[in-house]
Design a protein around this motif. Sequence first.
Motif, PDB file in Angstrom:
ATOM      1  N   LEU A  47     -46.578 -30.353 -13.349  1.00 27.03           N
ATOM      2  CA  LEU A  47     -45.351 -29.593 -13.124  1.00 27.03           C
ATOM      3  C   LEU A  47     -44.545 -30.153 -11.963  1.00 27.03           C
ATOM      4  CD1 LEU A  47     -46.504 -25.924 -13.715  1.00 27.03           C
ATOM      5  CD2 LEU A  47     -44.842 -27.225 -15.070  1.00 27.03           C
ATOM      6  N   LYS A  48     -45.224 -30.677 -10.964  1.00 24.70           N
ATOM      7  CA  LYS A  48     -44.529 -31.227  -9.802  1.00 24.70           C
ATOM      8  C   LYS A  48     -43.617 -32.392 -10.196  1.00 24.70           C
ATOM      9  CE  LYS A  48     -45.174 -32.875  -5.171  1.00 24.70           C
ATOM     10  NZ  LYS A  48     -45.663 -32.271  -3.971  1.00 24.70           N
ATOM     11  N   GLY A  50     -42.200 -32.743 -13.203  1.00 23.19           N
ATOM     12  CA  GLY A  50     -41.139 -32.242 -14.057  1.00 23.19           C
ATOM     13  C   GLY A  50     -40.981 -32.999 -15.359  1.00 23.19           C
ATOM     14  N   LYS A  51     -41.932 -33.862 -15.667  1.00 22.57           N
ATOM     15  CA  LYS A  51     -41.917 -34.613 -16.920  1.00 22.57           C
ATOM     16  C   LYS A  51     -43.370 -34.911 -17.286  1.00 22.57           C
ATOM     17  CE  LYS A  51     -41.366 -39.026 -14.543  1.00 22.57           C
ATOM     18  NZ  LYS A  51     -40.590 -40.246 -14.396  1.00 22.57           N
ATOM     19  N   THR A  67     -48.488 -32.883 -21.029  1.00 26.37           N
ATOM     20  CA  THR A  67     -47.272 -32.109 -20.919  1.00 26.37           C
ATOM     21  C   THR A  67     -47.654 -30.675 -20.588  1.00 26.37           C
ATOM     22  OG1 THR A  67     -46.229 -33.496 -22.590  1.00 26.37           O
ATOM     23  CG2 THR A  67     -45.171 -31.404 -22.112  1.00 26.37           C
ATOM     24  N   GLU A  69     -46.165 -26.686 -19.747  1.00 28.14           N
ATOM     25  CA  GLU A  69     -45.067 -25.732 -19.817  1.00 28.14           C
ATOM     26  C   GLU A  69     -45.494 -24.472 -19.080  1.00 28.14           C
ATOM     27  OE1 GLU A  69     -42.778 -23.019 -23.165  1.00 28.14           O
ATOM     28  OE2 GLU A  69     -44.047 -24.694 -23.786  1.00 28.14           O
ATOM     29  N   LYS A  70     -44.737 -24.093 -18.052  1.00 30.20           N
ATOM     30  CA  LYS A  70     -45.066 -22.887 -17.305  1.00 30.20           C
ATOM     31  C   LYS A  70     -44.589 -21.670 -18.101  1.00 30.20           C
ATOM     32  CE  LYS A  70     -44.944 -20.689 -12.894  1.00 30.20           C
ATOM     33  NZ  LYS A  70     -45.324 -20.992 -11.565  1.00 30.20           N
TER      34      LYS A  70
END
Length: 73
Positions: A47-48, A50-51, A67, A69-70
């Motif tokens: 997540l940090k 962003g990709k 990958t 997703e939050k």
Amino acid sequence: MRKLHVAASPLTGDIFVGTVLKDGRTWGMGKQDVTIEALVAVAEHALKFGKPVEISKADGTPEYRITVEKLGV
């Protein structure tokens, strides 16, 4: 002090951390199941950025893409 080793069990998929014996394959005493902690750390790491995070083989060929997703707030 021995180097810590992290690996997933081929039977259960659980993630363990601990030391291995001199043969490099056998767990020493005190291995710990860190499955949830390890997965949370990987999710936070991904997540940090962003990709998606790609992990490559030694020759540079991509082998995995993670990958995350939050969900929720």
